[in-house]
Design a protein around this motif. Structure first.
Motif, PDB file in Angstrom:
ATOM      1  N   PRO A 273      30.789  42.437   7.325  1.00 29.79           N
ATOM      2  CA  PRO A 273      29.752  41.790   6.530  1.00 29.79           C
ATOM      3  C   PRO A 273      30.326  40.662   5.682  1.00 29.79           C
ATOM      4  CG  PRO A 273      30.361  43.899   5.571  1.00 29.79           C
ATOM      5  CD  PRO A 273      31.098  43.783   6.881  1.00 29.79           C
ATOM      6  N   ALA A 274      29.459  39.786   5.278  1.00 30.66           N
ATOM      7  CA  ALA A 274      29.853  38.692   4.394  1.00 30.66           C
ATOM      8  C   ALA A 274      30.316  39.269   3.063  1.00 30.66           C
ATOM      9  CB  ALA A 274      28.672  37.746   4.187  1.00 30.66           C
ATOM     10  N   SER A 275      31.038  38.457   2.301  1.00 32.67           N
ATOM     11  CA  SER A 275      31.650  38.917   1.056  1.00 32.67           C
ATOM     12  C   SER A 275      30.664  39.568   0.095  1.00 32.67           C
ATOM     13  CB  SER A 275      32.326  37.741   0.356  1.00 32.67           C
ATOM     14  OG  SER A 275      33.333  37.219   1.163  1.00 32.67           O
ATOM     15  N   ASN A 276      29.440  39.074   0.008  1.00 33.32           N
ATOM     16  CA  ASN A 276      28.500  39.615  -0.966  1.00 33.32           C
ATOM     17  C   ASN A 276      28.132  41.069  -0.672  1.00 33.32           C
ATOM     18  OD1 ASN A 276      26.999  39.009   1.282  1.00 33.32           O
ATOM     19  ND2 ASN A 276      25.333  38.040   0.167  1.00 33.32           N
ATOM     20  N   HIS A 277      28.294  41.540   0.565  1.00 29.98           N
ATOM     21  CA  HIS A 277      28.009  42.931   0.894  1.00 29.98           C
ATOM     22  C   HIS A 277      29.112  43.852   0.384  1.00 29.98           C
ATOM     23  CE1 HIS A 277      24.600  42.154   3.625  1.00 29.98           C
ATOM     24  NE2 HIS A 277      25.208  41.001   3.766  1.00 29.98           N
ATOM     25  N   ARG A 278      30.276  43.312   0.102  1.00 33.68           N
ATOM     26  CA  ARG A 278      31.403  44.109  -0.370  1.00 33.68           C
ATOM     27  C   ARG A 278      31.525  44.047  -1.887  1.00 33.68           C
ATOM     28  NH1 ARG A 278      33.953  41.068   3.787  1.00 33.68           N
ATOM     29  NH2 ARG A 278      34.920  39.864   2.169  1.00 33.68           N
ATOM     30  N   ALA A 279      30.683  43.338  -2.554  1.00 39.34           N
ATOM     31  CA  ALA A 279      30.841  43.101  -3.991  1.00 39.34           C
ATOM     32  C   ALA A 279      30.909  44.397  -4.784  1.00 39.34           C
ATOM     33  CB  ALA A 279      29.708  42.225  -4.505  1.00 39.34           C
ATOM     34  N   GLU A 280      30.011  45.340  -4.533  1.00 40.53           N
ATOM     35  CA  GLU A 280      30.017  46.600  -5.280  1.00 40.53           C
ATOM     36  C   GLU A 280      31.284  47.395  -4.968  1.00 40.53           C
ATOM     37  OE1 GLU A 280      27.570  50.764  -5.382  1.00 40.53           O
ATOM     38  OE2 GLU A 280      26.450  48.933  -4.987  1.00 40.53           O
ATOM     39  N   PHE A 281      31.674  47.408  -3.706  1.00 35.61           N
ATOM     40  CA  PHE A 281      32.881  48.098  -3.259  1.00 35.61           C
ATOM     41  C   PHE A 281      34.104  47.515  -3.970  1.00 35.61           C
ATOM     42  CE2 PHE A 281      36.061  48.797   0.244  1.00 35.61           C
ATOM     43  CZ  PHE A 281      36.000  50.178   0.262  1.00 35.61           C
ATOM     44  N   ASP A 282      34.238  46.193  -3.954  1.00 33.99           N
ATOM     45  CA  ASP A 282      35.393  45.520  -4.548  1.00 33.99           C
ATOM     46  C   ASP A 282      35.391  45.594  -6.074  1.00 33.99           C
ATOM     47  OD1 ASP A 282      36.242  44.904  -2.010  1.00 33.99           O
ATOM     48  OD2 ASP A 282      35.661  42.795  -2.106  1.00 33.99           O
ATOM     49  N   ALA A 283      34.233  45.752  -6.691  1.00 37.88           N
ATOM     50  CA  ALA A 283      34.145  45.796  -8.152  1.00 37.88           C
ATOM     51  C   ALA A 283      34.825  47.030  -8.728  1.00 37.88           C
ATOM     52  CB  ALA A 283      32.686  45.760  -8.593  1.00 37.88           C
ATOM     53  N   ARG A 284      35.068  48.049  -7.894  1.00 37.58           N
ATOM     54  CA  ARG A 284      35.695  49.284  -8.363  1.00 37.58           C
ATOM     55  C   ARG A 284      37.218  49.235  -8.281  1.00 37.58           C
ATOM     56  NH1 ARG A 284      32.590  53.828  -5.090  1.00 37.58           N
ATOM     57  NH2 ARG A 284      31.284  52.316  -4.080  1.00 37.58           N
ATOM     58  N   LEU A 285      37.770  48.072  -7.954  1.00 36.61           N
ATOM     59  CA  LEU A 285      39.208  47.937  -7.743  1.00 36.61           C
ATOM     60  C   LEU A 285      39.845  47.087  -8.832  1.00 36.61           C
ATOM     61  CD1 LEU A 285      39.053  46.996  -3.953  1.00 36.61           C
ATOM     62  CD2 LEU A 285      39.148  49.278  -4.946  1.00 36.61           C
ATOM     63  N   THR A 286      41.104  47.388  -9.150  1.00 32.88           N
ATOM     64  CA  THR A 286      41.846  46.492 -10.021  1.00 32.88           C
ATOM     65  C   THR A 286      42.066  45.195  -9.251  1.00 32.88           C
ATOM     66  OG1 THR A 286      43.966  47.298  -9.200  1.00 32.88           O
ATOM     67  CG2 THR A 286      43.076  48.370 -11.201  1.00 32.88           C
ATOM     68  N   GLU A 287      42.439  44.168  -9.955  1.00 29.37           N
ATOM     69  CA  GLU A 287      42.711  42.885  -9.307  1.00 29.37           C
ATOM     70  C   GLU A 287      43.818  43.032  -8.260  1.00 29.37           C
ATOM     71  OE1 GLU A 287      44.366  38.680 -10.882  1.00 29.37           O
ATOM     72  OE2 GLU A 287      42.664  39.526 -11.989  1.00 29.37           O
ATOM     73  N   GLU A 288      44.833  43.826  -8.588  1.00 31.56           N
ATOM     74  CA  GLU A 288      45.941  44.041  -7.663  1.00 31.56           C
ATOM     75  C   GLU A 288      45.485  44.765  -6.396  1.00 31.56           C
ATOM     76  OE1 GLU A 288      47.333  43.476 -11.730  1.00 31.56           O
ATOM     77  OE2 GLU A 288      45.992  45.005 -10.906  1.00 31.56           O
ATOM     78  N   LEU A 289      44.657  45.788  -6.553  1.00 36.54           N
ATOM     79  CA  LEU A 289      44.189  46.526  -5.380  1.00 36.54           C
ATOM     80  C   LEU A 289      43.203  45.691  -4.567  1.00 36.54           C
ATOM     81  CD1 LEU A 289      44.567  49.074  -3.799  1.00 36.54           C
ATOM     82  CD2 LEU A 289      42.832  50.180  -5.194  1.00 36.54           C
ATOM     83  N   ALA A 290      42.434  44.841  -5.223  1.00 41.19           N
ATOM     84  CA  ALA A 290      41.562  43.925  -4.480  1.00 41.19           C
ATOM     85  C   ALA A 290      42.404  42.985  -3.612  1.00 41.19           C
ATOM     86  CB  ALA A 290      40.681  43.135  -5.439  1.00 41.19           C
ATOM     87  N   ALA A 291      43.555  42.556  -4.117  1.00 42.81           N
ATOM     88  CA  ALA A 291      44.459  41.719  -3.320  1.00 42.81           C
ATOM     89  C   ALA A 291      45.021  42.503  -2.138  1.00 42.81           C
ATOM     90  CB  ALA A 291      45.594  41.184  -4.192  1.00 42.81           C
ATOM     91  N   VAL A 292      45.270  43.792  -2.333  1.00 38.72           N
ATOM     92  CA  VAL A 292      45.747  44.652  -1.242  1.00 38.72           C
ATOM     93  C   VAL A 292      44.682  44.722  -0.146  1.00 38.72           C
ATOM     94  CG1 VAL A 292      46.266  47.061  -0.622  1.00 38.72           C
ATOM     95  CG2 VAL A 292      47.367  46.001  -2.606  1.00 38.72           C
ATOM     96  N   VAL A 293      43.433  44.890  -0.546  1.00 40.28           N
ATOM     97  CA  VAL A 293      42.338  44.952   0.424  1.00 40.28           C
ATOM     98  C   VAL A 293      42.236  43.636   1.191  1.00 40.28           C
ATOM     99  CG1 VAL A 293      39.823  45.116   0.655  1.00 40.28           C
ATOM    100  CG2 VAL A 293      41.056  46.738  -0.788  1.00 40.28           C
ATOM    101  N   THR A 294      42.362  42.532   0.486  1.00 39.80           N
ATOM    102  CA  THR A 294      42.331  41.221   1.150  1.00 39.80           C
ATOM    103  C   THR A 294      43.468  41.106   2.148  1.00 39.80           C
ATOM    104  OG1 THR A 294      41.276  40.201  -0.760  1.00 39.80           O
ATOM    105  CG2 THR A 294      42.422  38.722   0.763  1.00 39.80           C
ATOM    106  N   GLY A 295      44.666  41.560   1.765  1.00 42.83           N
ATOM    107  CA  GLY A 295      45.812  41.537   2.672  1.00 42.83           C
ATOM    108  C   GLY A 295      45.593  42.422   3.885  1.00 42.83           C
ATOM    109  N   ALA A 296      45.010  43.593   3.688  1.00 41.46           N
ATOM    110  CA  ALA A 296      44.726  44.505   4.806  1.00 41.46           C
ATOM    111  C   ALA A 296      43.706  43.882   5.756  1.00 41.46           C
ATOM    112  CB  ALA A 296      44.220  45.841   4.274  1.00 41.46           C
ATOM    113  N   ARG A 297      42.720  43.210   5.178  1.00 39.85           N
ATOM    114  CA  ARG A 297      41.693  42.544   5.996  1.00 39.85           C
ATOM    115  C   ARG A 297      42.338  41.455   6.862  1.00 39.85           C
ATOM    116  NH1 ARG A 297      38.306  41.337   1.900  1.00 39.85           N
ATOM    117  NH2 ARG A 297      37.301  43.339   2.122  1.00 39.85           N
ATOM    118  N   ARG A 298      43.214  40.649   6.250  1.00 41.15           N
ATOM    119  CA  ARG A 298      43.924  39.595   6.999  1.00 41.15           C
ATOM    120  C   ARG A 298      44.815  40.192   8.081  1.00 41.15           C
ATOM    121  NH1 ARG A 298      44.795  36.893   2.100  1.00 41.15           N
ATOM    122  NH2 ARG A 298      46.778  37.944   1.936  1.00 41.15           N
ATOM    123  N   ARG A 299      45.506  41.263   7.743  1.00 40.40           N
ATOM    124  CA  ARG A 299      46.410  41.915   8.693  1.00 40.40           C
ATOM    125  C   ARG A 299      45.635  42.452   9.892  1.00 40.40           C
ATOM    126  NH1 ARG A 299      51.208  42.737   8.269  1.00 40.40           N
ATOM    127  NH2 ARG A 299      51.261  42.485   6.031  1.00 40.40           N
TER     128      ARG A 299
END
Length: 180
Positions: free
Chosen positions: A12-38
């Protein structure tokens, strides 16, 4: 201007993940972004727990400190790199479906397109762990603890193949963080 960053198919587009990502620290949000890229780079249909583990180790010094020294960490990273260059091809096209976390999730974690059910459960478990510790947002050690506790997920398979005892890792996390 159109976003030229490729997404995992059916993600889904980024706006569908907003609630999911809002529960993460900035560092863990970066981890999720890295996992998505990987996952995208590896040609996988979904982010799985091994993608999350790989990104956690690369991005979070607290997570690295939870391992029993450099040689153990090097073995885990070596296995993850092998997976990303082809060792894990047997996983491509297959959905990671760990029942361990789903059995304790109350209510069950929702389906999230572009994520394996085990990865969604792990993220939900990390958030529950953070709340239990009095924090609104999950951090890397929360996610690592949940991953290590799911004996049927790909992340634990990676850990075990690299010679890491997942239960001992969870004990080390408590030692490093000072919280259960």
């Amino acid at each position: 201007m159109q976003n030229r960053t490729p997404r995992i198919p059916q993600q889904p587009a980024s706006n569908h993940r907003a609630e999911f990502d809002a529960r993460l620290t900035e560092e863990l949000a970066a981890v999720v972004t890295g996992a998505r890229r990987r996952a995208l780079r590896d040609g996988d249909r979904q982010i799985d727990t091994a993608h999350l583990l790989h990104s956690l180790i690369e991005a979070d010094p607290e997570v690295r400190a939870a391992f029993d020294g450099g040689p153990q960490l090097a073995r885990v990273l070596g296995y993850l790199v092998q997976r990303s260059i082809g060792y894990g091809l047997r996983w491509q096209g297959a959905v990671e479906d760990s029942g361990a976390l789903a059995a304790v999730t109350d209510p069950p974690a929702p389906e999230v397109e572009g994520w394996s059910p085990a990865a969604v459960s792990a993220m939900a478990g990390a958030h529950r762990r953070a709340l239990k510790c009095g924090r609104a947002r999950a951090c890397g050690l929360d996610l690592l603890t949940v991953l290590a506790g799911d004996r049927t997920c790909r992340a634990v398979e990676v850990l075990e193949r690299a010679g890491v005892d997942a239960e001992r890792l969870m004990d080390r996390i408590v030692e490093v963080s000072g919280r259960e």
